[in-house]
Design an enzyme around this catalytic site. Structure first.
Site, mmCIF file in Angstrom:
data_model
loop_
_atom_site.group_PDB
_atom_site.id
_atom_site.type_symbol
_atom_site.label_atom_id
_atom_site.label_comp_id
_atom_site.label_asym_id
_atom_site.label_seq_id
_atom_site.Cartn_x
_atom_site.Cartn_y
_atom_site.Cartn_z
ATOM 1 N N VAL A 1 -51.102 18.393 -22.895
ATOM 2 C CA VAL A 1 -52.161 17.786 -22.092
ATOM 3 C C VAL A 1 -51.714 17.816 -20.636
ATOM 4 C CG1 VAL A 1 -53.477 15.667 -21.724
ATOM 5 C CG2 VAL A 1 -52.770 16.311 -24.043
ATOM 6 N N CYS A 2 -52.548 18.357 -19.762
ATOM 7 C CA CYS A 2 -52.232 18.434 -18.335
ATOM 8 C C CYS A 2 -52.068 17.025 -17.764
ATOM 9 C CB CYS A 2 -53.337 19.182 -17.593
ATOM 10 S SG CYS A 2 -53.116 19.179 -15.801
ATOM 11 N N ILE A 3 -50.933 16.757 -17.147
ATOM 12 C CA ILE A 3 -50.646 15.416 -16.653
ATOM 13 C C ILE A 3 -51.609 14.963 -15.565
ATOM 14 C CG2 ILE A 3 -48.873 16.207 -15.028
ATOM 15 C CD1 ILE A 3 -47.400 13.512 -15.698
#
Length: 130
Positions: A77-79
């Site tokens: 998941v892209c931070i």
């Protein structure tokens, strides 16, 4: 063939997460590998453990978690996108002074380096979303 998958649209508002899930299952059934799925933009909403769809509907987050556990898939998941949308793991929740984390089991938060690595190391990258 080694496929990297990118999901950039949220669940229940767009078919991207469902279509990507079925694509991954089909690829695995045909003997291909899917080492990583990268959730980006609104696609990060797939990773929340707070969604509670009605019992007679599909549970997109649980489908992805089960597929990842059964096939050793890295669900990233892209931070930056996650933080904008209130999706936090335990470490990030503490760092940001929040009371709780809501990242579902089987997902992990990381940066765009994981996406770039997919483009370099995998045979194909398939994007789902607008």
């Amino acid at each position: 063939m080694k496929f990297g998958i990118v999901v950039s649209e949220g669940p229940y508002t767009h078919q991207a997460a469902d279509t990507a899930y079925h694509f991954a299952k089909a690829a695995l059934d045909k003997g291909h590998t899917v080492p990583r799925v990268f959730f980006y933009h609104d696609g990060v909403n797939v990773s929340t453990n707070l969604s509670v769809p009605p019992q007679d509907e599909r549970h997109i987050q649980k489908n992805w978690t089960a597929l990842a556990q059964d096939n050793d898939i890295d669900l990233v998941v892209c931070i930056a996108a996650a933080q904008r949308r209130g999706i936090l793991d335990e470490n990030e929740a503490k760092r940001q002074g929040k009371d709780a984390a809501n990242l579902a089991e089987g997902f992990r938060i990381s940066g765009l380096g994981q996406l770039i690595e997919m483009g370099i190391e995998y045979d194909r990258m398939v994007m789902f979303g607008d």
